[in-house]
Every structure is written in structure tokens, then in C-alpha cells.
Write a protein that holds these residues in place. Structure first.
Motif, PDB file in Angstrom:
ATOM      1  N   GLN B  31       0.848  -1.223  -0.055  1.00  0.00           N
ATOM      2  CA  GLN B  31      -0.059   0.197  -0.184  1.00  0.00           C
ATOM      3  C   GLN B  31       0.612   1.248  -0.101  1.00  0.00           C
ATOM      4  N   VAL B  32       2.166   1.147  -0.124  1.00  0.00           N
ATOM      5  CA  VAL B  32       3.117   2.210  -0.485  1.00  0.00           C
ATOM      6  C   VAL B  32       3.748   2.366  -1.604  1.00  0.00           C
ATOM      7  N   VAL B  33       3.854   3.604  -2.233  1.00  0.00           N
ATOM      8  CA  VAL B  33       4.813   3.796  -3.338  1.00  0.00           C
ATOM      9  C   VAL B  33       6.032   4.544  -2.824  1.00  0.00           C
ATOM     10  N   GLU B  35       9.568   6.301  -3.469  1.00  0.00           N
ATOM     11  CA  GLU B  35      10.556   6.861  -4.475  1.00  0.00           C
ATOM     12  C   GLU B  35      12.045   7.169  -3.593  1.00  0.00           C
ATOM     13  N   ILE B  40      10.851   6.224  -8.624  1.00  0.00           N
ATOM     14  CA  ILE B  40      10.079   5.127  -8.116  1.00  0.00           C
ATOM     15  C   ILE B  40      10.405   4.004  -8.077  1.00  0.00           C
ATOM     16  N   ILE B  60       5.045   6.883   0.261  1.00  0.00           N
ATOM     17  CA  ILE B  60       3.828   7.584   0.100  1.00  0.00           C
ATOM     18  C   ILE B  60       2.580   6.211   0.423  1.00  0.00           C
ATOM     19  N   HIS B  61       1.896   6.584   1.233  1.00  0.00           N
ATOM     20  CA  HIS B  61       0.974   5.582   1.855  1.00  0.00           C
ATOM     21  C   HIS B  61      -0.358   5.902   1.032  1.00  0.00           C
TER      22      HIS B  61
END
Lengths: 279, 66
Positions: B31-33, B35, B40, B60-61
Motif C-alpha cells: 500500500q505504499v509507493v 521513491e 519510483i 507515500i501511503h
């Protein structure tokens, strides 16, 4: 100052005409379309007495009349900020998922006159979608992408819509959205959002993605923001309010987030940062 | 060593992977991206990507809904 031989170029319904200097909008109407009952000068309604300047854009509209194809493009965008439509009509964007976010993003951008939209979703229209998604009762049972394409064409037939009725996966995302200059992520599931962003960014690291996260419930609309959260990733939403038991998804707040996303896409296409005033 | 994590300096153990760092934070990587230095990183590369001094890391959640 320049005698009686001074002329100016005016665009009327996107066609160029030459008029003497100091011609009023009403005189242009009398010459080009006397039965027009709506006069728009440079994107704003104007009176017949308004004096025109060189390079002004005048739109003359007769209410209730369906214009010919040549005029339609100009009339649809008569209230745009001048120049915006020219900039976006050659653009291609992608929308991944056409539920509450994607259907509203697509409609806003069709009205803006984006040239080409690639929309992809595996789902069909169900009654429970109608509380927030831009579909109609007579579209229940249709694949969402085909239903939405029909709606978009009814709004603006000059927008080309590529509708892909399929499930987006790491194996097909780069192919489906290969021509998209900007991608709008509009999925429902958090893990799918992450999958899409990772896949698209890996293949097209220089292309911006506009994502949505946190728009459930009926909390204040003012907590929905557009933020740059990574180099080429812009996030619209409050970032935290998940759809969960007890917290539903409803048209107002989903619409707020969707229109943040649509505006972010538009700003990117025009060369602006979606999250700041910067160019 | 120090990295910049979500915009702020943060002391972390030297020579750990991004996956190990996320595990320490108990973040669900589905559930996170992530970077890393403005790129990314796909989740299958989180375990092999080692953090270095001065790196920037944005996590980023994401939450569901749309």
C-alpha cells in the motif's frame, strides 16, 4: 491616428475576419450572425457596445441551435480562457479506472476539449455505482468504459475516446497507456493504485501521474489537496480517509478529489505545476 | 547514517535495504509507493536496493476509495 484604412483581425466562431478599428461587438454580430442571442468576447459574455481590439475572439451563439461541426469546437470552448483549448486539443491522456474518480475526471476533461482520452476499466455499471459515479440508470449492465464513452461523445464529439474494457495489470499497462502524456490513477483499491503507479513510472519515468487517495466520507472538502509527493507524482485527496465499513464513498467528496485530479491534469498539459503557482 | 526520509533528516542503520527499513516502520509495502533518489522503485526491487548516506526516500501511503 491611422485614418480610415486601419483594420483589425477578429476571430469570430474561430474563423478570421477583418473589421475596421473600433468596431463594436454588436456590429460584428450584425455582419456575421444577426440572429445570435449570446455574444462572448475573449471568453466572457459581452454587450453589443463592447469595442473590439485586434486579435480579439468573438463567439456568436444562437440559443438552441446545433452548430455545424466546424463551429462546434469553438462554441463548446467559448467560455474557456483563450488559448487553453488550442493547447489541449492535441493532447492524449490516460484514465485508469472509471468509477467515482475516473468518470468525473473524464467528463471534466471532455468539457475542456482534451483531444484524446484512453479510458480503461473491467467493470460494469451497477445500481450501487450511481451514488457517486457519472452513469445513468439506463446504462446499468453496460461496461463502464463504453457507457462513459457514449456520455463523453454526447458532451463533446470532438474528443476521441479509446475505451478499453479490460483489467489493467503490470503486463498491459505500458501498452494501453503508451501514448498517454499524463496518467490519471482512478482505481478504488489501494494496492491497485500502487501497482499502477509502480508499473507506469518504471516504463515512463518522465511522464506525470496524478493519483487519488483519501476522499471517503463527508469530512470537510477543504482537507482535500493536490500535493506533489514525488518527482512525477501528484496526489489528490486528504491522504488518509479510506473507504471502510462506516465510511462510505459519496458524490460530493469523491467529486472534489476527482476535480482536483482533472485540474492537475489540465495544469500539467499547460505546463504548470499542479500543486503550486509555478510554471 | 543519515538519510532524508519524507522530507526530514533521519538516522538509520547503515547498509540496510529499503525493504528492511519499511519492515522496521511496519509499513505494508503493498500500500505504499516508494521513491528513492527521485525514482519510483517497484516493490520487487525494494529488497535489493540498499540505502546510502544522504539518500532521499519518500514513502507515500495509499488508502482505498475512488
Amino acid at each position: 491616428m491611422c485614418g480610415s484604412w486601419c483594420f483589425m483581425q477578429i476571430k469570430v466562431n474561430e474563423r478570421s475576419y477583418t473589421f475596421e478599428e473600433n468596431t463594436a461587438a454588436g456590429a460584428v454580430r450584425a455582419r456575421i450572425k444577426p440572429n445570435a442571442d449570446l455574444l462572448i468576447v475573449n471568453g466572457f459574455p459581452a454587450s453589443a457596445e463592447t469595442l473590439l481590439n485586434n486579435d480579439d475572439r468573438v463567439i456568436l451563439i444562437r440559443r438552441g441551435e446545433v452548430p455545424d461541426a466546424d463551429e462546434l469546437d469553438a462554441l463548446l470552448t467559448a467560455r474557456h480562457t483563450p488559448g487553453v483549448h488550442e493547447s489541449v486539443k492535441g493532447s492524449t491522456i490516460g484514465i485508469a479506472g472509471v468509477g467515482g474518480l475516473g468518470s468525473a475526471i473524464a467528463i471534466a476533461l471532455a468539457r475542456t476539449g482534451i483531444g484524446h482520452m484512453i479510458i480503461a476499466d473491467f467493470d460494469i455499471v451497477e445500481p450501487s455505482n450511481l451514488n457517486r459515479q457519472q452513469f445513468f440508470i439506463d446504462q446499468i449492465g453496460l461496461p463502464k468504459v463504453y457507457a462513459l464513452r457514449d456520455t463523453l461523445v454526447r458532451i463533446n464529439p470532438n474528443v476521441r475516446v479509446t475505451a478499453c474494457h479490460l483489467r489493467l495489470t503490470p503486463a498491459n499497462i505500458a501498452e494501453i497507456f503508451g501514448h498517454a502524456q499524463v496518467l490519471a490513477e482512478a482505481f478504488d483499491q489501494a494496492q491497485q493504485k500502487v501497482m499502477l503507479i509502480e508499473t507506469f513510472a518504471a516504463r515512463f519515468p518522465d511522464r506525470p501521474i496524478v493519483t487519488g487517495s483519501g476522499m471517503a466520507g463527508y469530512g470537510p472538502a477543504n482537507t482535500v489537496l493536490t500535493q506533489q509527493v514525488a518527482n512525477n507524482l501528484y496526489l489528490c485527496g486528504d491522504g488518509c480517509t479510506a473507504a471502510a465499513p462506516g465510511t462510505g464513498l459519496m458524490a460530493p467528496r469523491v467529486g472534489v478529489a476527482a476535480h482536483h485530479q482533472a485540474n492537475a491534469v489540465l495544469r500539467l498539459l499547460l505546463g504548470y505545476n499542479p500543486a503550486t503557482e509555478e510554471k | 547514517m543519515e538519510i532524508i526520509f519524507n522530507g526530514k533528516p533521519r538516522e538509520i542503520q547503515a547498509s540496510i535495504s529499503i525493504q528492511e527499513f519499511l519492515d522496521q516502520l511496519r509499513l505494508d509495502c503493498l500500500q505504499v509507493v516508494v521513491e528513492h533518489n527521485r525514482n519510483i522503485i517497484p516493490r520487487q526491487r525494494l529488497a535489493e536496493t540498499v540505502l546510502n548516506r544522504g539518500d532521499t526516500l519518500e514513502v507515500i501511503h495509499f488508502v482505498g476509495g475512488g
